[in-house]
Scaffold this active site. Sequence first.
Site, PDB file in Angstrom:
ATOM      1  N   LYS A   1       0.843  -1.201   0.000  1.00  0.00           N
ATOM      2  CA  LYS A   1       0.000   0.000   0.000  1.00  0.00           C
ATOM      3  C   LYS A   1       0.876   1.248   0.000  1.00  0.00           C
ATOM      4  O   LYS A   1       1.995   1.234   0.516  1.00  0.00           O
ATOM      5  CB  LYS A   1      -0.949   0.006   1.201  1.00  0.00           C
ATOM      6  CG  LYS A   1      -0.278   0.136   2.545  1.00  0.00           C
ATOM      7  CD  LYS A   1      -1.326   0.404   3.626  1.00  0.00           C
ATOM      8  CE  LYS A   1      -0.658   0.698   4.953  1.00  0.00           C
ATOM      9  NZ  LYS A   1      -0.171  -0.447   5.673  1.00  0.00           N
TER      10      LYS A   1
ATOM     11  N   HIS B   1     -20.881   9.165   3.337  1.00  0.00           N
ATOM     12  CA  HIS B   1     -21.452  10.407   3.892  1.00  0.00           C
ATOM     13  C   HIS B   1     -22.063  11.294   2.818  1.00  0.00           C
ATOM     14  O   HIS B   1     -22.282  12.478   3.044  1.00  0.00           O
ATOM     15  CB  HIS B   1     -20.385  11.157   4.697  1.00  0.00           C
ATOM     16  CG  HIS B   1     -20.037  10.403   5.935  1.00  0.00           C
ATOM     17  ND1 HIS B   1     -20.762  10.504   7.103  1.00  0.00           N
ATOM     18  CD2 HIS B   1     -19.083   9.463   6.155  1.00  0.00           C
ATOM     19  CE1 HIS B   1     -20.244   9.685   8.005  1.00  0.00           C
ATOM     20  NE2 HIS B   1     -19.235   9.039   7.462  1.00  0.00           N
TER      21      HIS B   1
ATOM     22  N   SER C   1     -15.885  12.624   6.506  1.00  0.00           N
ATOM     23  CA  SER C   1     -16.950  12.890   7.472  1.00  0.00           C
ATOM     24  C   SER C   1     -16.533  13.725   8.665  1.00  0.00           C
ATOM     25  O   SER C   1     -17.370  14.309   9.331  1.00  0.00           O
ATOM     26  CB  SER C   1     -17.495  11.569   7.990  1.00  0.00           C
ATOM     27  OG  SER C   1     -16.505  10.903   8.740  1.00  0.00           O
TER      28      SER C   1
ATOM     29  N   THR D   1     -10.585   8.693  16.319  1.00  0.00           N
ATOM     30  CA  THR D   1     -11.436   9.081  15.187  1.00  0.00           C
ATOM     31  C   THR D   1     -10.817  10.256  14.434  1.00  0.00           C
ATOM     32  O   THR D   1     -10.880  10.332  13.205  1.00  0.00           O
ATOM     33  CB  THR D   1     -12.855   9.425  15.687  1.00  0.00           C
ATOM     34  OG1 THR D   1     -13.324   8.330  16.477  1.00  0.00           O
ATOM     35  CG2 THR D   1     -13.815   9.658  14.555  1.00  0.00           C
TER      36      THR D   1
ATOM     37  N   LYS E   1     -27.080   5.723   7.221  1.00  0.00           N
ATOM     38  CA  LYS E   1     -26.966   7.152   7.550  1.00  0.00           C
ATOM     39  C   LYS E   1     -28.122   7.889   6.869  1.00  0.00           C
ATOM     40  O   LYS E   1     -29.222   7.875   7.404  1.00  0.00           O
ATOM     41  CB  LYS E   1     -25.571   7.658   7.210  1.00  0.00           C
ATOM     42  CG  LYS E   1     -24.494   6.852   8.004  1.00  0.00           C
ATOM     43  CD  LYS E   1     -23.116   7.397   7.885  1.00  0.00           C
ATOM     44  CE  LYS E   1     -22.050   6.446   8.388  1.00  0.00           C
ATOM     45  NZ  LYS E   1     -22.077   6.146   9.812  1.00  0.00           N
TER      46      LYS E   1
END
Length: 407
Positions: free
Chosen positions: A156, A217, A189, A363, A248
Site C-alpha cells: 500500500k 457520507h 466525514s 477518530t 446514515k
Amino acid sequence: MNYDHQIDKALNALHAEGRYRVFQDISRINGEYPKANWVQTDGTQTEITVWCGNDYLGMGQSPEVISALKKSIDSAGVGSGGTRNISGNTVFHKELEKELAELHQKDAALLFTSAYNANEATLSALPKLFPNLVILSDELNHASMIEGIRHGNCEKQIFRHNDVKHLRQLLETIDPSRPKIIAFESLYSMDGDFAPIEEICDLADEFNALTYIDEVHAVGMYGAKGGGVCEMLNLSSRIDIFNGTLAKAYGVIGGYIAASPRFVDAIRSYAPGFIFTSSLPPALAAAATKSVRLLKENTEIRKKHQDIAKQLKLRFRGLGLPFDDHGSHIVPIHVGDPVKCKMISDRLLNDYGIYVQPINFPTVPRGTERLRFTPSPVHTQEMVDILVNAMDELWSHCELSRLKITA
Ligand SMILES: Cc1ncc(COP(=O)(O)O)c(C=O)c1O
C-alpha cells in the site's frame, strides 16, 4: 501476568488523556426526531435534541420506511436465516441490489451488513483477484478501508490527504505493469471536505488504475437522485467501485458496493467477509429499498438539508467560532483539546438539552478534537436558535478564542 491489572492500565491511560469514551443512553422518540430522551444512570429521563446523528435526513422515522419494514416483517419474519449462499438470499435483497446498482449507474451491486463490512471485505479480497496489487490510499480514509487494505496484505502507498500531486508522484514510482487501485472517499466525514474526484479519476486513467470510492457520507444527500457526489458532478461512469451505507441518510442499516457484474461476482465469490456471515434481515432490506426510492424522488429534502447547514454555518461564523467550511452538510467546530471538548459537550447536554458527542482520537488526530454538528431538515429554527445561543455562552465561559469576524 495479571490480566485485570493490564486491562485497568489500558483503560486508565484513556482516562488520563481525557479521551475515555462515555456512551450517552438515548431513546429516540418516533416521529419527533431529532428529539430524544436522554436516560441517565439514575433512570431520570430528559428530553434532548440530537445534533450529532448521522440519520442525516431523518429517514429513520419516515412513516413510509417504517410501514415498508412492518409489512415485510409481517410477510417474511425477522432474520434471514442464513448466508446469501445458504438460504439467506431473498427477493428483498435482490430488489435492493437492483435499486443500488441503478443509483450509481452501475449494472450490479452487492449488499453487506454494514458499509464497514463492505469496505473491509472488498478491499481485503482485492489482492486475491489482482496478484502484485498496489493500493493507493488517502491518508484520511476511514478505519474500515484501512483495515481492509491491511488485511489484504498487499503493498500500500498512502497519499497525503486530497493531494493529487503526491498521488501522481507515487503512481510514477510504481511499475506500470502492476495492477493499481486508488481508494478514497468522496466526502470526508470529520472535516466535511470533498475529494478532488475528477483529478483522481484523470490520474487513474493516465496510470491505468482502478478507482474505489466511499460515498458513505454523501449517498442520499448529493446528486439529483441521491447517488452521491459523483452523481452530482456527473462522474459516476469514471468510478469502478462505489461503497455506500444504508445506515446514515437512508436511516436503516447495511452497506454495499456497486460495480460491474464481473467485479461484483468476483467479490461475492472471494470475500470471506461476505461469504461467511448471515445476510441482512429481509425486512430491513425492504425498508432500505423504500428509503432509497423515496430519496431518489425527494430533491426538496436535499435542498432543505443544504439550506439548514448553510444557515447554521452562517450563525456560527457570526459568533467567530472556529470551523472549516468546505460547502458540505457537516459542521465541525474545532476545540483542539479532549478535556475541554468533553466539558463543552457535557455542559451542552446537562444545561441546554443539546446532545453533541465529543470527537477525539483515534477518530481524529490528537490536538484536533472537535464538536461535529450535523444539521438536518428536521431541525427547526427554534432548535438552531437554542444551539447558537448555547454555543455562544459556553465559548465565552470556557474562554476559548474566536476568529475575527469579517464582513
Ligand atoms: C467513511 C465511512 N465509511 C464507512 C463507514 C461505515 O459505515 P456503516 O455505519 O454502514 O458501517 C463509516 C461510518 O461512519 C464512514 O464514516
